[in-house]
Design a protein around this motif. Structure first.
Motif: not given
Lengths: 293, 457
Positions: B248-264
């Protein structure tokens, strides 16, 4: 044979070709243009979105990368092919033992399926185990053993090289047929006047081949906009779509990402670029001819 | 062979525990409680069989079947064996099966849908199957699955593998179990005594493997779909908990958790976790590299059990679900144990009662006792139905390993891929491989997927 020149006969002879051309070229283009104005996943009904897909293209980083790559491949191919195929045609135009075999070997890649060419060159250009880098390392030229494919820098050049290898024989043959139309007495007269071989090429051959050069350039332009299999086989468009050309990116958008509307907009852009590129080149050449340059 | 070494394990018991598996119709990612269930299909099966005899008993029927693998004989050997057995039992029914590589198959099905010329039965990814169903291309199987007793045969977690508005449109094609397979010998050579569980242990293992001159993980970016084990990692960073918000757009893919996923993923790249030519190989080359003993780990799933069993390193292959993360607040002891792609029936095929009957009869056979026996005993894959036979652990070590993993106490989730549209799902794959190949930074990768997802909101 007078009856063949009548209007009815002309229409009758042209009609089947026109019908096939309309059915398989014109109609699909019109359908593609229609879908380019829609949001469509390939299933169900398309939703009209106006020019949204076209505006989106200029914000799509991957489209711009594909456009840039296509332009690089085009520039490199025009240079490699025009120079290379002309020089080879000059060699083919000389009578020497094995000329037939030379022509056959040179033309062979053109009749090989592009996907096979992709496989062959994949083994040659692979940065880790490829023939080219293995050779370069073996002769101590490690610095030249670069990431020909799979990286983000050299892949367009690698694609241009492979494309050149694939169509070199074809373009050389066109040049050769052009060379054969140049009257021999022009060269004899030039020889009597003391012209050197280089002078003959620049003063006689090249000016007499203007039409042939134009045909070749147009064929290279349209050929580059059709490169698909080489990309798929050599790099798969990767890494992360950094080596896509317009056609392969269009295919990805339509068939993997299932954004048919946007994919059709890219297809229309490819068509426009291809037609426009050829048209502009022909216009420039025609103007120069009119001006007697 | 000494009998003491032959620990016979029961697949029946094993698969009963697999009831916790989640189908695509359940709330995506919700962990499901295990519940034992007994096979109750006998009565329904006979009803179906009678119906089949009535409808398809006399005339010759040909079922057109399209699969998503190019070499069915080699990649899905159970299908060929089942078809052979089915045709022998039903001489008036012929299955005309053809196969294409998955992306080519997907393209073909979409094009054939446009032409209204779909095969009678075919494989689809779950998200695509739902879209096909919504557009009326698929037959609603709800009633038939009960009539022919197929739901009673299926593992409970796989019932309702693809539903739209409460109606069943798909049958499970496989038990989707994905993670990291590893070569025990190479681990031992590098001084690793146990399969890693946490991310820190995983990194430690990678370091030791690199120090021993062993490639840690074989993976090929040319097939961007081969992202499976990394999907579990995304789930551990709260993918399913964020899914509604992402949609619904209330959460973006650019969030801390997903950034952490990509950082791993970025750290893995920097620590030389992946094959050095990751950008120039695909899934099949990566598999060859692993099976050739040239890499210690391989990211794959249960569909490869047969290939692993037939390899020279079969008895050296272990399996783990992938690293857990201490910097995530979401459940970590989770694994993808669910239905993968689905088999569907075209609505056009269902217009012919004799053909529909033959089709259902085939599915009844496929998911019934004999089909399940062929899958488990002759091709050593995980069946989607309940099976009470026995299997030799020494003879089939990889299958035994996978059954053990299937029955462990880690909770089951579905594949994130199945909860996303095709465009966003492949965008996520591209973003992950983009980070693994050094094309994207974690932020750029997250933004890339966000841009694709935002176009659909």
């Amino acid at each position: 044979m007078h009856w063949l020149s009548t209007k009815k006969a002309k229409i009758g002879l042209l009609a089947p070709t026109l019908a096939v051309y309309t059915l398989f070229i014109i109609v699909p283009v019109i359908v593609a243009v229609y879908y380019s104005f829609t949001e469509y996943s390939g299933l169900g009904k398309a939703t009209f979105t106006g020019l949204e897909n076209y505006f989106r293209m200029f914000q799509d980083r991957l489209f711009l990368i594909a456009l840039k790559n296509t332009f690089l491949v085009l520039c490199a191919s025009v240079v490699f092919l025009m120079v290379g195929s002309f020089l080879i045609a000059l060699i083919m135009n000389v009578d020497f033992k094995g000329n037939g075999l030379f022509k056959m070997v040179l033309f062979a890649p053109y009749v090989i399926a592009p996907i096979i060419i992709g496989i062959i060159w994949g083994y040659i250009l692979n940065p880790n185990y490829g023939l080219l880098n293995s050779f370069l390392r073996a002769v101590g030229l490690d610095a030249l053993a670069i990431e020909w494919i799979g990286g983000t820098t050299w892949t367009p050049l690698a694609l241009a090289i492979v494309f050149t290898w694939q169509v070199l024989g074809f373009h050389s043959t066109i040049f050769l047929s052009g060379l054969r139309t140049i009257p021999r007495d022009l060269y004899e007269a030039a020889s009597i006047d003391g012209a050197s071989g280089i002078q003959k090429v620049f003063r006689i051959t090249l000016p007499m081949l203007k039409e042939t050069i134009m045909i070749n350039v147009v064929l290279v332009i349209t050929g580059v906009f059709k490169i698909y299999e080489l990309v798929v086989q050599l790099t798969g468009g990767g890494p992360a779509h950094q080596s896509e050309l317009l056609t392969s990116y269009m295919y990805f958008t339509v068939f993997q990402s299932r954004r048919y509307g946007y994919g059709m907009a890219i297809a229309v852009a490819v068509l426009v670029c291809s037609v426009l590129g050829s048209f502009v080149y022909i216009q420039i050449t025609a103007r120069k001819r009119r001006e007697g340059k | 062979m000494r009998k003491t070494w032959r620990r016979v394990i029961s697949l029946g018991i094993a698969v009963t525990a697999a009831v916790s598996m989640a189908g695509c119709s359940s709330q995506s990612g919700e962990t499901t409680a295990a519940a034992a269930s007994e096979t109750q299909g006998t009565e329904a099966e006979s009803t179906g069989a009678e119906a089949a005899e009535t409808e398809a008993g006399g005339e010759q029927v040909t079922i057109r079947f399209a699969e998503h693998v190019a070499d069915i004989e080699a990649q899905n050997p159970h299908l060929m064996k089942i078809i052979e057995a089915f045709e022998a039992e039903n001489p008036n029914i012929t299955i005309d099966i053809s196969g294409r590589e998955v992306s080519e198959h997907n393209t073909q099905m979409t094009l054939l849908a446009g032409e209204d010329n779909l095969p009678d039965i075919f494989w689809l990814e779950q998200a695509t199957a739902r879209e096909f169903a919504e557009n009326g291309y698929l037959y609603d199987l709800t009633e038939m699955l009960d009539t022919y007793g197929i739901n009673d045969s299926l593992l409970p977690g796989l019932v309702g593998s693809c539903t739209v508005d409460g109606k069943d449109y798909g049958l499970p094609s496989e038990v989707m179990m994905v993670g990291f397979f590893y070569n025990k010998d190479l681990f031992e050579q590098a001084g690793i005594t146990e399969a890693p569980i946490t991310y820190e242990e995983f990194q430690d293992a990678v370091e030791k493997l690199n120090a021993a001159g062993i490639t840690p993980l074989a993976i090929g970016a040319m097939d961007n779909y081969s992202c499976w084990a990394f999907e579990t990692m995304l789930a551990r960073y709260g993918f399913f908990e964020k899914l509604d918000g992402l949609n619904d757009g209330s959460i973006s893919w650019v969030n801390d958790d997903f950034i952490h996923y990509f950082e791993r993923l970025q750290e893995m790249r920097e620590n030389q976790t992946f094959t050095s030519d990751i950008a120039n190989i695909g899934y099949f080359e990566a598999k060859e590299s692993f099976l050739g003993g040239n890499a210690a780990m391989f990211n794959s799933g249960a569909w490869d059990i047969s290939d692993f069993e037939n390899s020279e390193i079969a008895d050296k292959i272990g399996f783990f679900w992938g690293p857990t993360f201490s910097d995530s607040e979401y459940p970590q002891q989770i694994g993808i144990k669910a239905s993968g792609g689905v088999y569907v029936v075209s609505s056009k095929a269902a217009e012919d009662p004799a053909l529909l009957d033959a089709i259902m009869k085939f599915w009844q056979f496929y998911y019934g006792e004999e089909g399940t026996r062929i899958i488990a005993e002759e091709t050593f894959a995980l069946p989607c139905s309940q099976y009470n036979g026995a299997i030799d652990e020494t003879e089939h070590p990889v299958l035994a390993t996978m059954i053990a993993a299937l029955n462990d106490d880690w909770d089951a989730v579905t594949e994130p891929f199945n909860s996303l549209s095709t465009s966003v799902a492949y965008g996520y794959f591209d973003a992950s491989f983009g980070v693994m190949t050094g094309v994207y930074s974690p932020e750029e990768a997250a933004q890339y997927v966000e841009d694709l997802h935002s176009m659909e909101r």
